[in-house]
Structures are given as C-alpha cells and as structure tokens.
Design a protein around this motif. Structure first.
Motif, PDB file in Angstrom:
ATOM      1  N   TRP A 251      45.210  32.235  30.711  1.00 16.73           N
ATOM      2  CA  TRP A 251      44.052  33.116  30.639  1.00 16.73           C
ATOM      3  C   TRP A 251      42.774  32.400  31.092  1.00 16.73           C
ATOM      4  CZ3 TRP A 251      41.888  37.365  31.293  1.00 16.73           C
ATOM      5  CH2 TRP A 251      40.584  37.596  30.852  1.00 16.73           C
ATOM      6  N   ALA A 252      42.661  31.131  30.764  1.00 16.84           N
ATOM      7  CA  ALA A 252      41.454  30.385  31.146  1.00 16.84           C
ATOM      8  C   ALA A 252      41.241  30.419  32.653  1.00 16.84           C
ATOM      9  CB  ALA A 252      41.557  28.949  30.650  1.00 16.84           C
ATOM     10  N   THR A 253      42.327  30.370  33.421  1.00 22.52           N
ATOM     11  CA  THR A 253      42.212  30.425  34.882  1.00 22.52           C
ATOM     12  C   THR A 253      41.650  31.768  35.330  1.00 22.52           C
ATOM     13  OG1 THR A 253      44.073  28.905  35.141  1.00 22.52           O
ATOM     14  CG2 THR A 253      43.495  30.254  37.047  1.00 22.52           C
ATOM     15  N   LEU A 254      42.163  32.838  34.759  1.00 22.96           N
ATOM     16  CA  LEU A 254      41.667  34.170  35.110  1.00 22.96           C
ATOM     17  C   LEU A 254      40.226  34.359  34.641  1.00 22.96           C
ATOM     18  CD1 LEU A 254      44.813  36.309  34.266  1.00 22.96           C
ATOM     19  CD2 LEU A 254      43.709  36.166  36.511  1.00 22.96           C
ATOM     20  N   LYS A 255      39.930  33.873  33.458  1.00 21.77           N
ATOM     21  CA  LYS A 255      38.568  33.979  32.936  1.00 21.77           C
ATOM     22  C   LYS A 255      37.595  33.248  33.853  1.00 21.77           C
ATOM     23  CE  LYS A 255      35.777  33.134  28.804  1.00 21.77           C
ATOM     24  NZ  LYS A 255      35.777  32.562  27.422  1.00 21.77           N
ATOM     25  N   ALA A 259      37.490  37.348  35.167  1.00 22.39           N
ATOM     26  CA  ALA A 259      38.229  38.426  34.508  1.00 22.39           C
ATOM     27  C   ALA A 259      37.728  38.644  33.086  1.00 22.39           C
ATOM     28  CB  ALA A 259      39.721  38.107  34.489  1.00 22.39           C
ATOM     29  N   LYS A 260      37.765  39.911  32.662  1.00 19.76           N
ATOM     30  CA  LYS A 260      37.398  40.277  31.290  1.00 19.76           C
ATOM     31  C   LYS A 260      38.667  40.366  30.443  1.00 19.76           C
ATOM     32  CE  LYS A 260      33.206  42.886  32.425  1.00 19.76           C
ATOM     33  NZ  LYS A 260      33.179  42.543  33.872  1.00 19.76           N
ATOM     34  N   VAL A 261      38.570  39.931  29.207  1.00 21.81           N
ATOM     35  CA  VAL A 261      39.719  39.926  28.323  1.00 21.81           C
ATOM     36  C   VAL A 261      40.202  41.353  28.049  1.00 21.81           C
ATOM     37  CG1 VAL A 261      38.397  40.036  26.162  1.00 21.81           C
ATOM     38  CG2 VAL A 261      40.611  38.869  26.204  1.00 21.81           C
ATOM     39  N   GLN A 262      41.502  41.504  27.902  1.00 21.82           N
ATOM     40  CA  GLN A 262      42.077  42.784  27.479  1.00 21.82           C
ATOM     41  C   GLN A 262      41.937  42.850  25.960  1.00 21.82           C
ATOM     42  OE1 GLN A 262      46.359  43.324  27.043  1.00 21.82           O
ATOM     43  NE2 GLN A 262      46.251  45.086  28.410  1.00 21.82           N
TER      44      GLN A 262
END
Length: 372
Positions: A251-255, A259-262
């Motif tokens: 998730w850290a990579t996407l953040k 990216a916004k958290v689901q």
C-alpha cells in the motif's frame, strides 16, 4: 448545546445517507442534509430505487416522455436511475472539491442479476460510469466470488468502486486484495490513481439478525447472553484487517503515487431489533477513516440523542475475537451465517430490481400513446 453529528464527523467518520429519490433532489432535501446534518455522501441500491419509483408522481414527466418514445423497461430504468444519480453528484460536487475528493461521492449499483457474472458486471459498470459522466460517482459491485475480479478490472480502468455486500472478514481481505490489484493495474495503465475512490461496504445489522435468530433457537442462557454482540465484533475485526492491510509496503507504494485508501464503510446500520439502542451501530463503530451510511431514521436518531465514547473500534480486535469464540462454543457456525446472509442479500436486491421493472413496466403501459 452539543451537536452529535458534528462530533461524529470530527471523530473521523464520514456521514453518508443511505437513500436517494427524485423527491429528495427536487425538494432541496438532499442539499439541506449537507448543510444541516453533516451528510457528505449518498449510497443507493435496488431496494432504494424500487421504493423511490413506487411514488410515480415525482417521475411523471419523465415517464410520459419515455412512454411517448416507446422506451423499453430496461432503458427506462437505466435513464431514470442514472439521471437521479447524476443530479445527486452535482449537488455533492462542492463537498467533493472541498474534501479533496475524499467525500461528496454518490453510489450507483450494477444490475444485481449480474452478481454472479464477472463479464456482465464489468461491462455494465463501465457503461454506467460513462452514462452518468461525473467524477464523484462510485459504481457499486457486490463482493461475490465472481464480483472480486470485476472489482479489480473496473478499478484498473480508472473507475471509482464501492464494494458492497461484504459480510465476513475473510471475504473483506479478498476485497482489499482486489482493490490493491486494481489500483496497481490502474497505475500501470497510466491512470491518475489520486482520482480513483473506493470504499468497502461491510454490512452490520444483518449479521445480528441472523445470529440472534440462531441464538434464540439454541435457547440456553449462554447463547441468549450473546445476542446483539456478533455484528459489532465482526465489524471491529474487519477494521483490524483494514489497519493491517493498509500498513504494509504494497500500500505504501500506491500511497506514494497519490492513491487514496479504500475506507471501510459500515452499511445496514439501521437497527432491526427494537430492543437495541437505535444508534447502536453508529456509536459502537465510530472510528477514524470510516464511513457510516445511514437510513434517515438512524441519521435523525443520532442527531437527536447520539453519544460518542471516542474511538470505539481501534484496539478491540482481541475482545471481538473472544465474542466469536463464545459464539462457536454455543454452536453458531459463523461460516454458514455469512453464506446465508450473502445469498439473501443478493436475492433481496434481485427481487427489488425485478419488482422495480414490473412497476415501471405498468407505468409505461398506462402512459403509452396506444392507451390514450
């Protein structure tokens, strides 16, 4: 004087309304809920549209036009529901902008008859997205086994998704994996991931309804003492799963890419058992970075006498696990509970959609030129 809804919002809970109708839009009610009740989003489902369209007066002009054009029932349902959702998106556009696209979102569900068909779900989701044509739309896709790959594929196209009909923590973990895979593919496809929103709708009251029924059938003192405990414990375990999943390197990579958290969304939060407090599933599930989508009766109840006791969810996973151990010890098969309520959830929405088509078909027939 205290304002319970303002306090709830300040605690990190996004308040969404679980209802939508042409009457709410035309009367200004939806806009007033933003100003007066801290409502920052809307969810809809087939049952909600069935109830809305049962009051044909507010749809009379559009129904006359559709009948005059000889529109099919399927096309009429699509046009009416997407128009309502588009108008709601416009009403919430200011919230969408002021919250940096976190809230101000409006959800529209795919045809529930496609819940077990991946390809049909994907095709309809993309078509609904293009038809409504608003950035603050979310397409609702059920978390059935066939829905999971559809979630990934729709997100990969840059479409915001509200994952619905989640009942078990095991399925919720699969939903999170589907979300992460979809966002990774969206990024690889060149989409701006910061514009893609997603929530995971974890259903609450239906868990208590089914478990309590089984506890009553068992009838022992130990079983009866557990009534009203399963749904909150289940949601609290889901929140722990959410914290675990969105605290890792994937998730850290996407953040880092924007990216916004689901977020977890507590759905079905209207209390069905009148023996329980009518704000139970709001007070006991208040936690940062969550959404609570409420029917208006629950919204009004919390506005009137709702109470908060801080973060009611973080750090409660061990106690919630003990509740499930106790349920198992008195003979509750929780896996069977989740299977039953998922099947019932899909069937309920299919039935509502079928009845909606039938009602609308009758309305179109009465208004058709041939009947004049």
């Amino acid at each position: 004087m205290t304002n319970p809804l303002a306090d709830l919002s300040a605690a990190g809970v996004s308040i969404w309304l679980d209802d939508l109708s042409r009457q709410r839009i035309m009367s200004g009610n939806l806009a007033s809920l933003i100003d007066e009740k801290h409502v920052v989003g809307v969810t809809s489902n087939p049952s909600i549209f069935q109830a809305a369209l049962a009051d044909a007066d507010h749809y009379a002009e559009q129904l006359d036009d559709l009948a005059g054009r000889g529109a099919s029932v399927e096309d009429a349902v699509r046009e009416i529901t997407t128009d309502d959702v588009r108008h709601a998106c416009d009403i919430f556009r200011g919230v969408y902008s002021s919250t940096d696209q976190k809230d101000g979102l409006v959800s529209l569900e795919v045809d529930p008859r496609s819940a077990h068909d991946t390809e049909k779900t994907v095709v309809e989701a993309l078509d609904l997205w293009k038809t409504v044509d608003r950035p603050n739309l979310m397409i609702k896709i059920p978390a059935t086994p066939e829905g999971l790959p559809a979630i990934t594929r729709v997100l990969a196209e840059g479409v915001s998704v509200n994952v619905t009909l989640i009942f078990s923590v095991e399925r919720y973990r699969a939903v999170i994996d589907a979300f992460l895979a979809g966002m990774e593919q969206a990024r690889a496809n060149g989409h701006d991931v910061s514009t893609i929103a997603s929530v995971a709708s974890f259903f609450v009251s239906r868990v208590d309804s089914e478990v309590d029924k089984r506890l009553d059938e068992i009838g022992t003192d130990a079983a009866l003492a557990l009534r009203g405990t399963a749904a909150i414990a289940n949601a609290r375990l889901a929140y722990q799963a959410w914290q675990d999943a969105f605290g890792n390197e994937r998730w850290a990579t996407l953040k880092g890419a924007g990216a916004k958290v689901q977020r977890p969304l507590w759905a079905s939060t209207g209390v069905k058992n009148k023996a329980y407090p009518d704000t139970l599933y709001v007070t006991e599930l208040a936690a940062p970075d969550t959404v609570n989508t409420m029917p208006e009766a629950t919204l009004d109840a919390f506005a009137d006498h709702g109470e908060l006791h801080g973060d009611a969810v973080s750090g409660t996973a061990d106690a919630a696990g003990e509740v499930f151990a106790a349920l198992a010890s008195v003979g509750i098969d929780v896996s069977d509970v989740f299977r039953v309520i998922e099947d019932e959830g899909v069937e309920k929405f299919e039935k509502a959609w079928t009845e909606l088509l039938e009602t609308l078909g009758e309305q179109l027939t009465r208004r058709s030129p041939e009947q004049s």
